[in-house]
Design a protein around this motif. Structure first.
Motif, short mmCIF file in Angstrom:
data_model
loop_
_atom_site.label_atom_id
_atom_site.label_comp_id
_atom_site.label_asym_id
_atom_site.label_seq_id
_atom_site.Cartn_x
_atom_site.Cartn_y
_atom_site.Cartn_z
N UNK A 70 -3.54 -21.56 44.09
CA UNK A 70 -4.42 -21.40 43.30
C UNK A 70 -4.12 -21.40 41.70
N UNK A 71 -4.56 -21.90 40.85
CA UNK A 71 -4.20 -22.22 39.55
C UNK A 71 -4.17 -21.02 38.62
N UNK A 72 -4.99 -19.87 38.98
CA UNK A 72 -5.43 -18.76 38.38
C UNK A 72 -5.84 -17.70 39.09
N UNK A 73 -6.02 -16.45 39.08
CA UNK A 73 -6.42 -15.39 39.85
C UNK A 73 -7.24 -14.42 38.87
N UNK A 74 -8.29 -14.18 39.12
CA UNK A 74 -9.12 -13.19 38.38
C UNK A 74 -9.81 -12.08 39.39
N UNK A 75 -9.59 -10.75 38.94
CA UNK A 75 -9.97 -9.62 39.48
C UNK A 75 -11.06 -9.03 39.04
N UNK A 76 -12.13 -9.03 39.50
CA UNK A 76 -13.45 -8.18 39.00
C UNK A 76 -13.66 -6.87 39.84
N UNK A 77 -13.24 -5.80 38.97
CA UNK A 77 -13.34 -4.42 39.55
C UNK A 77 -12.74 -3.65 38.84
N UNK A 78 -12.03 -2.34 39.44
CA UNK A 78 -11.41 -1.48 38.62
C UNK A 78 -9.85 -1.54 38.83
N UNK A 79 -9.35 -0.52 38.61
CA UNK A 79 -7.72 -0.53 38.63
C UNK A 79 -7.16 -0.80 40.22
N UNK A 80 -8.09 -0.33 40.84
CA UNK A 80 -7.61 -0.40 42.46
C UNK A 80 -7.87 -2.08 42.90
N UNK A 81 -8.61 -2.59 42.24
CA UNK A 81 -8.84 -4.08 42.76
C UNK A 81 -7.79 -5.01 42.01
N UNK A 82 -7.26 -4.53 40.74
CA UNK A 82 -6.62 -5.31 39.98
C UNK A 82 -5.09 -4.94 40.64
N UNK A 83 -4.66 -3.80 41.00
CA UNK A 83 -3.37 -3.32 41.72
C UNK A 83 -3.24 -4.26 42.96
N UNK A 84 -4.60 -4.46 43.54
CA UNK A 84 -4.11 -5.48 45.03
C UNK A 84 -4.19 -6.78 44.36
N UNK A 85 -4.87 -7.43 43.52
CA UNK A 85 -4.56 -8.85 43.08
C UNK A 85 -3.10 -8.68 42.31
N UNK A 86 -2.73 -7.89 41.61
CA UNK A 86 -1.29 -8.00 41.13
C UNK A 86 -0.24 -8.36 42.06
N UNK A 87 -0.38 -7.72 43.24
CA UNK A 87 0.73 -7.94 44.49
C UNK A 87 1.13 -9.24 44.66
N UNK A 88 -0.06 -10.25 44.48
CA UNK A 88 -0.12 -11.52 44.65
C UNK A 88 0.40 -12.64 43.65
N UNK A 89 0.39 -12.07 42.30
CA UNK A 89 0.87 -12.96 41.29
C UNK A 89 2.04 -12.04 40.59
N UNK A 90 2.30 -11.12 40.84
CA UNK A 90 3.52 -10.35 40.14
C UNK A 90 4.87 -11.43 40.27
#
Length: 307
Positions: free
Chosen positions: A68-88
């Motif tokens: 993936x060239x970029x990741x976007x998370x549509x949701x609240x802090x919980x959704x962001x938290x899950x996505x961040x584990x992949x791109x950190x």
């Protein structure tokens, strides 16, 4: 202040994680417009499929691993938290679209509160090949398990309330959390915490300990009001031997961040925080996380934001 970098973003598609139940579903009907807004950047869009938080995190990790060239998370802090584990700690840029009940990380890092406006900012950054680095907090338990978080780690009364609410089957909705607060207030007692701040030990009796990379949690409560996600440091706020009445009186002040002026509240700042106490499961970005003891480290520039 955020540092802007111009670069050639990775050539893969923009992976999009959505949580249709975020914010009690109030933004669900916006999803087609949000996806159209992202597509206006001229990049292919890949919508990720997930039916649980664990599946969401797995889908994000897979998308990043597949290019993936970029990741976007549509949701609240919980959704962001899950996505961040992949791109950190990677070169894959990230865009949070605030569409949940709590959108603390997105707002604290400069994204508009309106989801469509946030998508416009992300799309513009994608077109321009622009990203801005921000810090994340990386926590590790005694077994070597680690998690990333962007906003705040709760390790006191707030975490205990969340833990009780998550065990309750009745009532449903926000009233379950309200009932959990009542139950835990009746049981309130200070606990002994061991803190090591950049190696300096502190023993404290406290009812609340929060470790912030950003200022806010819980949908706008400024628990760590001076935290800055670009300074390479963590802010630690400790509420000491506070009784029930004092806690109830001080809690409204958290929204303005003035609770830190109370004589029973102490604030610290460190790059590395070692935190231990008996019987506490932490909550990071509002999500159930690791049990204490943990070591938390500020990692400068660990995340690249599409901003």
């Amino acid at each position: 202040m955020l540092r802007v970098t111009a670069d050639d973003h990775l050539p893969g598609p923009v992976a999009v994680l959505t949580n249709p139940t975020a914010g009690r579903g109030r933004h669900r009907g916006l999803l087609p417009r949000l996806l159209d807004g992202l597509a206006a950047a001229g990049r292919p869009i890949r919508l990720l499929s997930a039916s649980s938080p664990v599946e969401a995190e797995t889908a994000c990790r897979a998308a990043v691993a597949e290019g993936a060239g970029a990741l976007v998370a549509v949701g609240g802090d919980g959704t962001v938290h899950r996505a961040v584990q992949a791109v950190a700690g990677t070169d894959v840029p990230f865009g949070p679209v605030p569409a949940g009940t709590g959108n603390d990380f997105a707002l604290d890092t400069g994204f508009p509160a309106d989801p469509l406006a946030a998508v416009a900012v992300i799309a513009d950054a994608l077109r321009a090949g622009r990203s801005r680095p921000v810090d994340l907090a990386r926590m590790t338990d005694t077994d070597g398990v680690h998690r990333w978080y962007g906003a705040v780690l709760a390790a006191g009364f707030d975490a205990i309330v969340n833990e009780r609410a998550n065990r309750m089957r009745w009532p449903r909705g926000p009233r379950r959390y309200d009932l959990a607060i009542v139950v835990e207030l009746a049981r309130l007692r200070p606990r002994r915490y061991t803190l090591r701040l950049d190696g300096v030990p502190h023993e404290v009796d406290a009812v609340l300990v929060a470790v912030g990379n950003c200022p806010t949690y819980g949908g706008g409560m400024r628990i760590c009001p001076d935290a800055d996600p670009t300074d390479g440091l963590l802010d630690v706020v400790v509420a000491g031997r506070v009784d029930r009445l004092t806690l109830v009186r001080v809690k409204p002040r958290i929204y303005q961040g003035t609770h830190v002026d109370h004589p029973l509240v102490s604030s610290y700042r460190a790059r590395t925080v070692e935190l231990a106490a008996e019987g506490i499961v932490t909550y990071a970005d509002g999500e159930r996380s690791l049990g204490l003891p943990v070591t938390i480290t500020a990692v400068p520039g660990a995340l690249r934001l599409l901003l």
